[in-house]
Design an enzyme around this catalytic site. Structure first.
Site, short mmCIF file in Angstrom:
data_model
loop_
_atom_site.label_atom_id
_atom_site.label_comp_id
_atom_site.label_asym_id
_atom_site.label_seq_id
_atom_site.Cartn_x
_atom_site.Cartn_y
_atom_site.Cartn_z
CG HIS A 211 -6.31 -6.49 1.44
ND1 HIS A 211 -5.45 -5.71 0.71
CD2 HIS A 211 -6.38 -5.92 2.66
CE1 HIS A 211 -5.05 -4.69 1.45
NE2 HIS A 211 -5.59 -4.80 2.66
CB CYS A 339 -0.79 2.45 4.23
SG CYS A 339 -0.11 0.90 3.71
C1 LIG Z 1 -1.60 -3.59 4.55
C2 LIG Z 1 -1.01 -3.51 5.89
C3 LIG Z 1 -1.75 -3.09 6.99
C4 LIG Z 1 -3.20 -2.68 6.85
O1 LIG Z 1 -3.99 -3.81 6.59
P1 LIG Z 1 -5.51 -3.64 6.14
O2 LIG Z 1 -6.02 -5.05 6.19
O3 LIG Z 1 -5.47 -3.06 4.78
O4 LIG Z 1 -6.17 -2.78 7.15
C5 LIG Z 1 -1.14 -3.04 8.22
N1 LIG Z 1 0.13 -3.40 8.36
C6 LIG Z 1 0.89 -3.82 7.34
C7 LIG Z 1 2.30 -4.21 7.57
C8 LIG Z 1 0.35 -3.87 6.07
O5 LIG Z 1 1.11 -4.26 5.06
#
Ligand SMILES: *Cc1c(COP(=O)(O)O)cnc(C)c1O
Length: 401
Positions: A211, A339
């Site tokens: 995503h 996050c």
């Molecule tokens: C968005 C992100 C995540 C988490 O990814 P998800 O697919 O949403 O679980 C982990 N590490 C970084 C650097 C991110 O940008």
């Protein structure tokens, strides 16, 4: 594009580090796999299963190729980068036993890495969290000095999701390779945004999220190298037990439509990466120039290091960013990572750069993306600058003196 055309797109989305819209080409690729081709890829006794399995294996090959992996079996599907990070860190440490395992990571990592590492430390692992320089970069020399005989894994992200800083991955991978230590990189913000090839880099484990690159949510991958210099296979303890899918590393029915979409999204992102990065870089410079002109008192965070083209993390002197964002109904952006936005704490990334609390509180993160236009940038610059000026001139009692 006229302002009228921008108006139809309001609020303007400038938060592409948090997530990206699914590209229409990706939606189209997934279409047939929701109901016509609904089979379970693990069903070995009939055509529904065979066709789903063929779709998954084609996607796996496509993803391996896009990442520069030697073998499609090096791609393990997960629910996203959070799970990939957990599988990499927990998997390596638990396969060896936490006691006597040492993990090296950095202060600016995503919580999916940092909190996993801290949880492992509670279970008896040793943990070193390295500092970063003013540009947000980990020094390969610091990595070398941190490695001990117990070190199981070094984990350093490829690109930071708040300030866009690009890590010296090749150098860190070189240090780890010389010392025979596994190197993991969370590349959720980097894949499809910079040229990246797992073989050229020499990384052992790499986390990817669909995503973040215009694919569907809920799918990602962990790249797990098969051929190491030492000839040893990477031992990973699973975190999910069950049907033994993904060669036992990740049980659970594979999400065929999401996997097909992820592969299409990654292929598009890699094919268009060079031209798109150049375009985003020009838009970003246009935005900074306008903010300097219209608002002034603009300080770019992390400007000291090479960065993602679509990233701009800026502090506006004398302003509280959360107050500005609260009034910016027509531009969607954030102060930091989505996050950890459940916890309203100052950004651990900006703090790790050594920035003062007032500068952190004055900082906005702007993320440009594939569908961002010049007209949208001009509109956003005017709106952000207007709210910054309003804040500075108002008798806001909450304003810093
Ligand atoms: C968005 C992100 C995540 C988490 O990814 P998800 O697919 O949403 O679980 C982990 N590490 C970084 C650097 C991110 O940008």
């Amino acid at each position: 594009m006229t302002d009228g055309a921008v108006a139809s797109r309001v609020p303007i989305y400038l938060d592409h580090h948090a997530t990206t819209p699914c590209d229409p080409r990706v939606v189209e690729a997934m279409r047939g796999y929701w109901s016509a081709e609904f089979g379970n890829p693990a069903s070995a006794s009939h055509a529904f299963g065979w066709r789903a399995e063929a779709a998954v294996e084609n996607a796996r090959e496509e993803i391996a190729r896009a990442l520069g992996a030697e073998d499609p079996r090096e791609i393990v599907f997960t629910s996203g980068a959070t799970e990939s990070d957990n599988l990499a860190l927990q998997g390596v440490v638990r396969a060896r036993g936490a006691i006597g395992s040492h993990v090296v990571t950095a202060a600016t990592e995503h919580p999916a890495v940092l909190d996993t590492a801290r949880a492992l430390a509670k279970q008896g692992a040793q943990l070193t969290v390295l500092p970063v320089d003013a540009g947000g970069r980990v020094s390969p020399g610091d990595v070398a000095r941190a490695i001990t005989r117990e070190t199981a894994l070094v984990s350093v992200m490829a690109a930071n999701g708040e300030i866009g800083a690009l890590a010296p991955l090749t150098e860190i991978a070189g240090v780890c390779g010389e010392r025979g230590v596994l190197f993991h990189s969370d590349a959720a913000q980097a894949v499809g945004k910079i040229a990246l090839n797992v073989e050229a880099l020499g990384v052992d484990l790499l986390s990817v999220s669909s995503h973040k690159l215009y694919g569907p949510k809920g799918i990602g991958a962990l790249y797990v190298r098969r051929r190491r210099r030492s000839g040893e296979r990477i031992a990973l303890a699973p975190i999910l037990y069950g049907g033994g899918q993904e060669r036992g590393m990740r049980s659970g029915t594979l999400a065929t439509p999401l996997i097909v979409g992820f592969a299409r999204a990654l292929t598009i992102a890699v094919a268009e990466q060079a031209a798109e990065s150049a375009r985003l870089g020009r838009l970003r410079e246009r935005l900074v120039a306008q903010l300097r002109e219209l608002a002034g008192g603009v300080l770019v965070n992390g400007a000291e290091s090479p960065r993602l083209a679509g990233n701009l993390n800026v502090a506006f002197e004398g302003v509280r960013a959360d107050a500005v964002i609260a009034r910016l109904h027509d531009v969607a952006l954030s102060t930091g990572s989505a996050c950890s936005s459940a916890k309203p704490e100052p950004s651990h990334v900006l703090a790790a750069l050594g920035l003062a609390p007032e500068r952190i509180a004055a900082s906005l993160r702007i993320g440009l993306g594939r569908f961002t236009t010049e007209a949208e940038i001009d509109f956003a610059a005017r709106r952000i600058a207007a709210e910054v000026r309003t804040f500075r001139t108002s008798k806001n009692p909450a304003a810093p003196a």
